[in-house]
Design an enzyme around this catalytic site. Structure first.
Site, mmCIF file in Angstrom:
data_model
loop_
_atom_site.group_PDB
_atom_site.id
_atom_site.type_symbol
_atom_site.label_atom_id
_atom_site.label_comp_id
_atom_site.label_asym_id
_atom_site.label_seq_id
_atom_site.Cartn_x
_atom_site.Cartn_y
_atom_site.Cartn_z
ATOM 1 N N SER A 136 45.675 -4.301 9.056
ATOM 2 C CA SER A 136 45.250 -5.278 8.056
ATOM 3 C C SER A 136 44.169 -6.190 8.640
ATOM 4 O O SER A 136 43.137 -5.697 9.105
ATOM 5 C CB SER A 136 46.459 -6.055 7.537
ATOM 6 O OG SER A 136 46.123 -6.779 6.381
ATOM 7 N N GLU A 230 46.920 1.394 -2.009
ATOM 8 C CA GLU A 230 46.598 0.009 -1.647
ATOM 9 C C GLU A 230 45.178 -0.356 -2.066
ATOM 10 O O GLU A 230 44.257 0.469 -2.008
ATOM 11 C CB GLU A 230 46.820 -0.258 -0.164
ATOM 12 C CG GLU A 230 46.114 0.628 0.821
ATOM 13 C CD GLU A 230 46.399 0.189 2.257
ATOM 14 O OE1 GLU A 230 46.156 -0.993 2.564
ATOM 15 O OE2 GLU A 230 46.846 1.018 3.060
ATOM 16 N N HIS A 260 50.405 -0.788 1.770
ATOM 17 C CA HIS A 260 49.690 -1.499 2.829
ATOM 18 C C HIS A 260 50.541 -1.603 4.106
ATOM 19 O O HIS A 260 51.660 -2.111 4.080
ATOM 20 C CB HIS A 260 49.320 -2.895 2.332
ATOM 21 C CG HIS A 260 48.449 -3.679 3.255
ATOM 22 N ND1 HIS A 260 47.211 -3.238 3.650
ATOM 23 C CD2 HIS A 260 48.632 -4.884 3.868
ATOM 24 C CE1 HIS A 260 46.667 -4.133 4.452
ATOM 25 N NE2 HIS A 260 47.511 -5.135 4.613
#
Length: 291
Positions: A136, A230, A260
């Site tokens: 991320s 995602e 995610h």
């Protein structure tokens, strides 16, 4: 057809949707709860340390390669606690060491504090072969640190692994519209909640914040893993395309039915274990080639 494990996780996500009114400290405690939920095996050695005047953890499972790992959490949450179990699995799969770095978080420390910390950590370790990895926001940091290393004349990392990377803090990509109904954890609104706190008025197009817009030439081999459910999918694919256009050896894997950073749930999810193993194989291959 989703597995029983995947269905259970998706149900849990539906029951614990993001609340924009939540206190940051509460959100941090929630993510750090992974440390209690998924304790690390006794055969993995955890050693607190300090790198570039910041706390870190060495997560070791053998004499193999060293990976500097930047945790995710939207630049607002996350810590070595939240990602210790992921680092432990990776350390076991590479029979080596993963260094979990505790960079400063927003809103207490805004852009470019996280990047500055991570560049300083890499600078301290760059005398030996090191790969960069992250998920991320941490995946975006891995790319941005590699760019900064090239621009400052530091030795380049051996390779890069970016899991569900957040590489554009803007949300103009149509994936935010097309996939918002199938993404169980993220949306344009949620991404904006985090980016606003980190950017604090800075432009999302700044390549230090959004390495999708950086000059990517000369970077080391990269592996991008992203779920097909995602909203970051579009920007992750754009990153792969821009790396290829810059003549970087880039691989992208789009994981079917994944959300995610599904890697964080590896103890309960076979797809998480296989994704970390694939990343470990990639990292080992490039460290062997560099030896």
């Amino acid at each position: 057809m989703p597995s029983d494990e995947l269905r259970a996780l998706l149900q849990s996500f539906r029951q614990h949707r993001f609340d924009p009114a939540i206190e940051v400290d509460s959100l941090r405690r929630r993510l750090d709860g992974f440390a209690r939920l998924y304790p690390v095996d006794d055969n993995v050695h955890i050693e607190p340390c300090e790198i570039a005047s910041r706390p870190a953890e060495r997560v070791s499972a053998g004499p193999g390669p060293t990976i500097l790992y930047f945790h995710g959490g939207g630049y607002v949450v996350g810590s070595p606690k939240s990602h210790r179990h992921l680092a432990a699995r990776l350390a076991q799969d590479i029979a080596g060491t993963v260094i979990l770095f505790d960079y400063r978080l927003a809103p207490e420390a805004v852009f470019p504090a996280a990047l500055d910390d991570c560049v300083a950590a890499y600078r301290e370790l760059s005398g030996t072969p090191v790969s960069l990895a992250g998920d991320s926001a941490g995946g975006g940091l891995a790319i941005a640190v590699a760019v900064a290393a090239r621009e400052s004349g530091l030795p380049l990392p051996v390779s890069l692994w970016a899991a569900s990377p957040w590489v554009n803090l803007g949300s103009e990509n149509e994936s935010y519209d097309l996939l918002s109904q199938v993404d169980p954890t993220l949306s344009r609104e949620i991404a904006g909640w985090y980016s606003t706190r980190y950017l604090a008025g800075a432009a999302s197009e700044d390549p230090r914040a959004s390495p999708l817009f950086a000059d990517l030439s000369g970077l080391p081999p990269a592996l991008i893993q992203v779920g097909d459910r995602e909203v970051f999918l579009g920007d992750a694919l754009r990153l792969h395309q821009r790396l290829i256009a810059a003549k970087v050896d880039s691989e992208v894997v789009v994981a079917k039915e994944m959300f995610h950073v599904w890697h964080l749930h590896w103890p309960d999810l076979a797809e998480g274990r296989s994704a970390i193993k694939a990343a470990a194989d990639f990292l080992l291959r490039h460290h062997s080639a560099a030896a």
